[in-house]
Design a protein around this motif. Structure first.
Motif, PDB file in Angstrom:
ATOM      1  N   TYR A 194       0.850  -1.186   0.000  1.00 30.33           N
ATOM      2  CA  TYR A 194       0.000   0.000   0.000  1.00 30.33           C
ATOM      3  C   TYR A 194       0.890   1.242   0.000  1.00 30.33           C
ATOM      4  CZ  TYR A 194      -3.354  -3.547   1.423  1.00 30.33           C
ATOM      5  OH  TYR A 194      -4.132  -4.683   1.492  1.00 30.33           O
ATOM      6  N   PRO A 195       1.441   1.602  -1.175  1.00 25.80           N
ATOM      7  CA  PRO A 195       2.391   2.722  -1.230  1.00 25.80           C
ATOM      8  C   PRO A 195       1.777   4.072  -0.889  1.00 25.80           C
ATOM      9  CG  PRO A 195       1.805   1.986  -3.437  1.00 25.80           C
ATOM     10  CD  PRO A 195       1.238   0.983  -2.498  1.00 25.80           C
ATOM     11  N   GLY A 196       0.444   4.200  -1.017  1.00 26.97           N
ATOM     12  CA  GLY A 196      -0.189   5.479  -0.720  1.00 26.97           C
ATOM     13  C   GLY A 196      -0.833   5.533   0.645  1.00 26.97           C
ATOM     14  N   ALA A 197      -0.439   4.640   1.556  1.00 25.94           N
ATOM     15  CA  ALA A 197      -1.083   4.585   2.869  1.00 25.94           C
ATOM     16  C   ALA A 197      -0.788   5.821   3.727  1.00 25.94           C
ATOM     17  CB  ALA A 197      -0.645   3.334   3.624  1.00 25.94           C
ATOM     18  N   ILE A 198       0.403   6.410   3.579  1.00 25.60           N
ATOM     19  CA  ILE A 198       0.764   7.587   4.363  1.00 25.60           C
ATOM     20  C   ILE A 198       0.086   8.823   3.768  1.00 25.60           C
ATOM     21  CG2 ILE A 198       2.660   9.080   5.107  1.00 25.60           C
ATOM     22  CD1 ILE A 198       2.700   6.440   6.525  1.00 25.60           C
ATOM     23  N   ASP A 199      -0.527   9.624   4.617  1.00 28.84           N
ATOM     24  CA  ASP A 199      -1.136  10.884   4.188  1.00 28.84           C
ATOM     25  C   ASP A 199      -0.034  11.937   4.097  1.00 28.84           C
ATOM     26  OD1 ASP A 199      -2.550  13.187   3.758  1.00 28.84           O
ATOM     27  OD2 ASP A 199      -3.569  13.180   5.700  1.00 28.84           O
ATOM     28  N   PRO A 200       0.313  12.425   2.887  1.00 27.55           N
ATOM     29  CA  PRO A 200       1.424  13.385   2.755  1.00 27.55           C
ATOM     30  C   PRO A 200       1.231  14.644   3.597  1.00 27.55           C
ATOM     31  CG  PRO A 200       0.770  12.551   0.612  1.00 27.55           C
ATOM     32  CD  PRO A 200      -0.269  12.080   1.571  1.00 27.55           C
ATOM     33  N   ALA A 201       0.002  15.126   3.696  1.00 26.23           N
ATOM     34  CA  ALA A 201      -0.257  16.362   4.429  1.00 26.23           C
ATOM     35  C   ALA A 201      -0.116  16.197   5.941  1.00 26.23           C
ATOM     36  CB  ALA A 201      -1.655  16.877   4.097  1.00 26.23           C
ATOM     37  N   PHE A 260       7.137   4.979   3.779  1.00 22.94           N
ATOM     38  CA  PHE A 260       7.611   6.095   2.982  1.00 22.94           C
ATOM     39  C   PHE A 260       9.120   6.227   3.134  1.00 22.94           C
ATOM     40  CE2 PHE A 260       6.688   7.329   7.156  1.00 22.94           C
ATOM     41  CZ  PHE A 260       7.033   8.631   7.473  1.00 22.94           C
ATOM     42  N   THR A 261       9.713   7.106   2.331  1.00 24.64           N
ATOM     43  CA  THR A 261      11.162   7.284   2.322  1.00 24.64           C
ATOM     44  C   THR A 261      11.524   8.618   2.956  1.00 24.64           C
ATOM     45  OG1 THR A 261      11.338   5.972   0.305  1.00 24.64           O
ATOM     46  CG2 THR A 261      13.220   7.361   0.866  1.00 24.64           C
ATOM     47  N   VAL A 306       6.556   9.924  -0.792  1.00 21.39           N
ATOM     48  CA  VAL A 306       5.354   9.133  -0.518  1.00 21.39           C
ATOM     49  C   VAL A 306       4.746   8.717  -1.849  1.00 21.39           C
ATOM     50  CG1 VAL A 306       3.071   9.091   0.543  1.00 21.39           C
ATOM     51  CG2 VAL A 306       4.930  10.385   1.627  1.00 21.39           C
ATOM     52  N   ASP A 307       4.663   7.414  -2.083  1.00 24.08           N
ATOM     53  CA  ASP A 307       4.055   6.877  -3.296  1.00 24.08           C
ATOM     54  C   ASP A 307       4.673   7.503  -4.545  1.00 24.08           C
ATOM     55  OD1 ASP A 307       2.440   5.307  -4.842  1.00 24.08           O
ATOM     56  OD2 ASP A 307       0.617   6.490  -4.531  1.00 24.08           O
ATOM     57  N   GLY A 308       6.006   7.663  -4.517  1.00 31.11           N
ATOM     58  CA  GLY A 308       6.717   8.178  -5.668  1.00 31.11           C
ATOM     59  C   GLY A 308       6.686   9.678  -5.833  1.00 31.11           C
ATOM     60  N   GLN A 309       6.062  10.401  -4.898  1.00 30.68           N
ATOM     61  CA  GLN A 309       5.955  11.850  -4.990  1.00 30.68           C
ATOM     62  C   GLN A 309       6.804  12.522  -3.905  1.00 30.68           C
ATOM     63  OE1 GLN A 309       4.218  13.305  -7.506  1.00 30.68           O
ATOM     64  NE2 GLN A 309       3.803  11.221  -8.217  1.00 30.68           N
ATOM     65  N   ILE A 310       7.461  13.621  -4.290  1.00 33.31           N
ATOM     66  CA  ILE A 310       8.267  14.388  -3.347  1.00 33.31           C
ATOM     67  C   ILE A 310       7.353  15.228  -2.459  1.00 33.31           C
ATOM     68  CG2 ILE A 310      10.008  16.205  -3.111  1.00 33.31           C
ATOM     69  CD1 ILE A 310      11.097  13.559  -4.109  1.00 33.31           C
ATOM     70  N   VAL A 311       7.568  15.133  -1.160  1.00 30.15           N
ATOM     71  CA  VAL A 311       6.761  15.878  -0.185  1.00 30.15           C
ATOM     72  C   VAL A 311       7.693  16.744   0.672  1.00 30.15           C
ATOM     73  CG1 VAL A 311       5.067  15.707   1.669  1.00 30.15           C
ATOM     74  CG2 VAL A 311       5.135  13.951  -0.117  1.00 30.15           C
ATOM     75  N   PRO A 312       7.809  18.051   0.409  1.00 26.43           N
ATOM     76  CA  PRO A 312       8.654  18.912   1.245  1.00 26.43           C
ATOM     77  C   PRO A 312       7.995  19.167   2.599  1.00 26.43           C
ATOM     78  CG  PRO A 312       8.079  19.966  -0.861  1.00 26.43           C
ATOM     79  CD  PRO A 312       7.192  18.784  -0.690  1.00 26.43           C
ATOM     80  N   VAL A 313       8.772  19.016   3.655  1.00 24.02           N
ATOM     81  CA  VAL A 313       8.261  19.218   5.019  1.00 24.02           C
ATOM     82  C   VAL A 313       9.173  20.205   5.738  1.00 24.02           C
ATOM     83  CG1 VAL A 313       7.711  18.095   7.208  1.00 24.02           C
ATOM     84  CG2 VAL A 313       7.316  16.883   5.055  1.00 24.02           C
ATOM     85  N   PRO A 314       8.611  21.235   6.394  1.00 24.66           N
ATOM     86  CA  PRO A 314       9.423  22.233   7.090  1.00 24.66           C
ATOM     87  C   PRO A 314      10.278  21.644   8.212  1.00 24.66           C
ATOM     88  CG  PRO A 314       7.185  23.023   6.789  1.00 24.66           C
ATOM     89  CD  PRO A 314       7.174  21.568   6.404  1.00 24.66           C
TER      90      PRO A 314
END
Length: 510
Positions: free
Chosen positions: A43-50, A89-90, A164-172
């Motif tokens: 389930y690669p999209g299990a983590i909510d990016p937001a 996630f990575t 997350v699920d192959g998408q870059i998620v910038p986090v402060p």
């Protein structure tokens, strides 16, 4: 990159950390526009990016190299998830080098684990969470997780990139970047808890404080248990010694030292060969292992560095956790029983196969049941419609099977011995599957009476016809066949007599 160190002043209990977190601000154009290589999860999209948030473990407002950071995130997996499936996630490259493991307990029962998670080593650490059998048969499976990492390198960027699920998620990042950890100007002892459950201790020794000393003598003693301090020991006998420049770089190993731990792992004596260089900073690092450490326990030690005494304490904290939950499930179990006159001839332990199917697309599984054996409980999400069918009845010599019968609360019989049920929330339905065993009766043949052979009948000779008498008057008393036969004889006789006479006359005329 700076040394992997941590300030003693930052060592505080996680329990005392403020729950306020810096909310991650992620515009869709920011995290959705770029793609990255995703880890291989069920389930690669299990983590909510937001939901991903990074804070400092001790609640400080700035992030320095080797700072302990806490990562929080929310997750969910679809209905039908089973034990052994994964999500995750990575992490950013700035968090490399801090491996660990943690469990996500169930919210309704903390003694149960929803998922077991690991944080891998490498330049881009990967978080992998593996679901347990807690999730099987549940719906609306979701929860939260958190774990500790270490800021491994400096950056002036205000965000770090998760994948997350192959998408870059910038986090402060707290404080808007990761700054270098300044080298102290006086002897200090730093401490932190490692991901594998050990306690790391590090002596920071400015060479300028002991310029020219030869040798520099160090005695370090672990604080014994009691008075609020927990018990811990060194178990590997290792001491690591090196030096850096004034900025904390140019790390160089030091081999000119002697000493070691005592047999109990409670203290060590160390001498660094001199003369001590005032332009270098000297570092001594070692590990201890708590005995039955529990969250909130404190562990301490005291070091005498060339007559300068420094102390440090480390509070034992959890390295990760979270909570998981799922909709209340229901279950059913099947108990086998036999009836009929042939039941006693069915061998003990005979296995009967029951197929149960549900869902769209349909999931079909086979359950083995035996008479007298404990019934296996099958958990499924509430509202699931289950179809039951006994298949491949065992062949038993001398027994024929009747149509199977399923019985229990909420069981709806169908044609051909099948049945249906709807799983109810929190309900455990006990189903009885009954088979009627009828003995096979061999066909019977009625007995036969021996027949006597018929008695031979002697033929009756024909009645002799009279040569005289009125043939016409008596013919009605004689069988027709005999009359015709008699007539034929008379005619034959006449013909012969006439023929003889004609022949004589012919000779006499000659």
């Amino acid at each position: 990159m700076g040394m992997h160190i941590r300030r003693a002043a930052r060592v505080r209990s996680i329990a005392a950390v403020a729950t306020t977190a810096i909310v991650a601000v992620m515009a869709m154009a920011g995290w959705g526009a770029s793609a990255a290589v995703a880890a291989d999860y069920d389930y690669p999209g299990a983590i909510d990016p937001a939901s991903i948030v990074v804070t400092t473990a001790d609640g400080s407002g700035e992030t320095t190299v080797n700072e302990r950071l806490r990562v929080d995130a929310s997750w969910s997996v679809p209905d039908g998830a089973v034990s052994g499936q994964t999500f995750g996630f990575t992490l950013p490259t700035e968090f490399a080098g801090f491996t660990g493991a943690f469990a996500v307990p169930a919210e309704d029962d903390p003694t149960q684990t929803v998922a077991n998670c690991t944080v891998s080593a490498g330049t881009q650490p990967v978080v992998t969470c593996t679901l347990t059998d807690y999730v099987e048969g549940r719906s609306d499976i979701s929860g939260s997780l958190w774990f500790l990492v270490s800021a491994a390198e400096q950056t002036t960027e205000t965000t770090v990139d998760f994948t997350v699920d192959g998408q870059i998620v910038p986090v402060p990042i707290p404080g808007g970047g990761i700054i270098g950890d300044p080298v102290p100007t006086a002897p200090e002892k730093w401490a932190w808890q490692t991901a594998d459950g050990r306690l790391a201790w590090q002596l920071m020794i400015p060479g300028a404080t002991f310029a020219g000393v030869d040798p520099l003598k160090i005695d370090d003693t672990l604080t014994p248990p009691g008075a609020g301090s927990g018990e811990h020991h060194n178990v590997d006998g290792a001491l690591t010694v090196w030096s850096t420049d004034a900025a904390g770089g140019d790390r160089q190993p030091i081999t000119d030292w002697t000493g070691g731990w005592d047999a109990a792992g409670d203290s060590f004596h160390l001498e660094i060969g001199g003369p001590i260089d005032p332009t270098r900073h000297y570092v001594v690092k070692y590990y201890t292992v708590p005995t039955d450490g529990a969250t909130g326990d404190s562990f301490a030690n005291v070091a005498d560095i060339g007559g300068v005494v420094v102390r440090a304490a480390q509070v034992w904290t959890a390295s990760g956790g979270g909570a998981g939950t799922g909709g209340t499930s229901g279950s059913f179990s099947i108990r086998k029983q036999l009836t009929g006159e042939g039941a006693a001839t069915v061998p003990d332990g005979t296995v009967f196969d029951v197929a149960y199917s549900y869902g769209d697309p349909a999931v079909r599984k086979v359950l083995e049941v035996t008479v007298g054996a404990p019934a296996t409980s099958i958990a499924l999400p509430r509202g699931t419609v289950v179809t039951l069918e006994e298949i491949d009845l065992p062949a038993i010599d001398g027994v024929t099977w009747g149509t199977p019968s399923f019985a229990g609360t909420g069981i709806r019989p169908l044609a051909d011995g099948k049945a249906q049920m709807t799983v109810a929330a929190g309900a455990a339905v006990s189903i009885t599957l009954t088979n009627t065993a009828t003995p096979v009766v061999p066909p019977t043949t009625p007995p036969t009476t021996p027949q006597k052979p018929p008695t031979p009948v002697e033929p009756t000779p024909p009645t002799e016809l009279p040569l005289t008498g009125g043939l016409a008057s008596t013919g009605s008393d004689v069988p027709v066949g005999l009359l015709w036969a008699g007539g034929a004889v008379i005619l034959l006789g006449l013909a012969l007599t006439g023929g003889t006479a004609i022949a004589r006359r012919a000779r006499s005329e000659e």
